[in-house]
Design a protein around this motif. Structure first.
Motif, short mmCIF file in Angstrom:
data_model
loop_
_atom_site.label_atom_id
_atom_site.label_comp_id
_atom_site.label_asym_id
_atom_site.label_seq_id
_atom_site.Cartn_x
_atom_site.Cartn_y
_atom_site.Cartn_z
N UNK A 73 20.38 17.58 63.60
CA UNK A 73 21.72 17.77 64.16
C UNK A 73 22.66 18.54 63.25
N UNK A 74 22.46 18.50 61.95
CA UNK A 74 23.44 19.07 61.03
C UNK A 74 23.74 20.55 61.27
N UNK A 75 22.74 21.40 61.54
CA UNK A 75 23.08 22.81 61.80
C UNK A 75 24.06 22.99 62.95
N UNK A 76 23.94 22.20 64.01
CA UNK A 76 24.88 22.30 65.13
C UNK A 76 26.24 21.70 64.78
N UNK A 77 26.23 20.57 64.08
CA UNK A 77 27.49 19.90 63.76
C UNK A 77 28.39 20.78 62.90
N UNK A 78 27.81 21.57 62.03
CA UNK A 78 28.60 22.39 61.12
C UNK A 78 28.83 23.81 61.62
N UNK A 79 28.29 24.14 62.79
CA UNK A 79 28.37 25.51 63.31
C UNK A 79 29.66 25.68 64.11
N UNK A 80 30.59 26.56 63.70
CA UNK A 80 31.84 26.73 64.46
C UNK A 80 31.63 27.26 65.87
N UNK A 81 30.48 27.87 66.14
CA UNK A 81 30.23 28.39 67.49
C UNK A 81 30.03 27.27 68.51
N UNK A 82 29.79 26.03 68.03
CA UNK A 82 29.61 24.92 68.95
C UNK A 82 30.92 24.18 69.23
N UNK A 83 32.02 24.62 68.67
CA UNK A 83 33.30 23.93 68.88
C UNK A 83 33.71 24.06 70.34
N UNK A 84 34.06 22.93 70.94
CA UNK A 84 34.50 22.95 72.32
C UNK A 84 33.47 23.41 73.31
N UNK A 85 32.19 23.36 72.91
CA UNK A 85 31.15 23.91 73.79
C UNK A 85 31.01 23.09 75.06
N UNK A 86 31.10 21.78 74.92
CA UNK A 86 30.98 20.94 76.11
C UNK A 86 31.44 19.55 75.76
N UNK A 87 32.09 18.91 76.72
CA UNK A 87 32.41 17.50 76.57
C UNK A 87 31.58 16.75 77.60
#
Length: 409
Positions: A394-408
């Motif tokens: 999970x860490x690569x996604x958690x720290x990736x700014x491109x995933x911000x606000x991607x989905x709730x």
């Protein structure tokens, strides 16, 4: 013929990369899910491989510190991350971001110092747990009032009860009364099981529907409404019985009823071939292990030939542990914009948590031989590997700014 000059100018410079602190502070799960996984993985190793030799010399026994740190350290971080992420989503309110989240993380981290060191002079610092519990309760109360919503009131009630149990446990620890501290910590664990029951009721339905219809055009899975709050309700009844000092036989039957209610939730996983999906199995397995642990705990009250600690570990390690890791896997992916379908390492991590729970509880109950090595050493290693594998995924996604606000979710 002269060339036509380019009047558009140079292309705009890309925006500067967001610092890690800003990315993690965007939503509660990005900070607290990794904290929960790290602490859940490393604390049992620290306790089994270091404190097993009684290195800390203080008034609070290591076993009490162990229970305290798992309940308010590992599960506390998971609870903060879950509620600060889910509550604004359920009430359609702005989520907590950045400074408030980092303050909560700082208060949580300060409270961990005494347990890691075993130093009596730091023991009063554990009162910091009461600060984040009060802050979390105030947050739920505030948004419930603002939205005139009752969707969070059940969580708020359980959170307030947890705060009372936490206060009793910490007061007993600070006054060097280990037995009352252990009793209050046991009640705290039961309250977390009540919160688990509430969370499963609200998570299982949308996840199952997403598995059955990834387009989200339909909602083919609709469980019986009587199951919604049955398990937490019976846990609340049994906890009340503990507080009233009912006889061991009566309490035994109350805990068996609560365990049966958790096992009843397993029936929600019978959805055809999709029941073999890791997400469905993990949520059902959490309810199954919590139910089995409470059944065995009630049986111990009625004279079964095992001590109460082993079934409690089956409920708290297996039920809570697998439930927490399932939430980390599922919510972490969906909030980072990833579809359901857990990677191999996360699936292996779920399996290792189940294995660790069985290795910890079943030998002590006389249901399997003791594994080789130090007592509970292999269980601690499997447990740490389970949470570590999820974090590696999970860490690569958690720290990736491109995933911000991607989905709730």
């Amino acid at each position: 013929m002269s060339a036509i000059p380019d009047l558009r100018g140079p292309p705009p410079a890309p925006p500067p990369p967001l610092p890690l602190r800003a990315v993690l502070g965007d939503e509660g799960f990005r900070i607290f899910f990794p904290l929960a996984a790290l602490f859940a993985a490393l604390w049992p190793l620290w306790w089994v491989w270091i404190w097993a030799f009684d290195l800390p010399s203080g008034q609070v026994p290591p076993a009490v510190w162990h229970a305290h740190e798992m309940i308010f350290g590992a599960w506390g971080a998971a609870l903060i991350g879950f509620l600060t992420t889910a509550a604004p989503e359920w009430t359609d309110t702005p989520r907590l971001q950045h400074r408030p989240l980092w303050r909560l993380a700082g208060v949580w981290a300060i409270a961990r110092l005494p347990g890691l060191t075993g130093w009596d002079a730091l023991a009063p610092v554990i009162l910091a747990d009461l600060v984040w519990l009060a802050g979390l309760a105030a947050y739920l109360a505030r948004i419930s009032w603002q939205r005139r919503s009752d969707r969070l009131l059940a969580f708020l009630a359980w959170l307030l009860a947890l705060g009372l149990a936490a206060g009793a446990a910490k007061a007993a620890m600070l006054t060097a009364h280990p037995e009352p501290a252990a009793q209050a910590l046991r009640v705290s664990g039961f309250l977390y099981l009540g919160l688990l029951g509430l969370a499963l009721a609200r998570i299982t339905v949308p996840v199952t529907n997403l598995v059955l219809d990834p387009t989200e055009a339909t909602s083919p899975f609709r469980p019986h409404p009587g199951r919604l709050n049955l398990a937490p309700g019976l846990v609340a009844l049994a906890v009340a019985g503990e507080g009233l000092g009912l006889s061991p036989a009566v309490l035994g039957f109350l805990w068996i009823a609560a365990g049966a209610a958790f096992l009843d939730r397993v029936a929600e996983a019978f959805i055809g071939p999709e029941a073999l999906r890791a997400e469905v199995l993990a949520l059902a397995g959490s309810a199954a292990l919590a139910g089995a642990g409470l059944l065995a705990f009630g049986a111990a009250r009625l004279g079964a030939p095992w001590a109460e600690a082993a079934p409690l570990h089956l409920a708290f390690m297996g039920g809570l542990g697998l439930g927490v890791l399932a939430v980390l896997c599922i919510a972490g992916r969906l909030h980072c914009g990833r579809p359901l379908g857990l990677p191999g390492r996360s699936r292996a991590g779920l399996g290792l948590v189940v294995l660790a729970s069985l290795l910890r509880a079943l030998p002590e109950m006389g249901l399997m031989p003791w594994p080789p090595g130090p007592a509970h050493g292999l269980a601690a290693l499997a447990w740490a590997a389970g949470f570590g594998l999820w974090l590696a995924d999970a860490w690569p996604d958690l720290r990736d700014p491109r995933t911000l606000g991607a989905r709730r979710c």
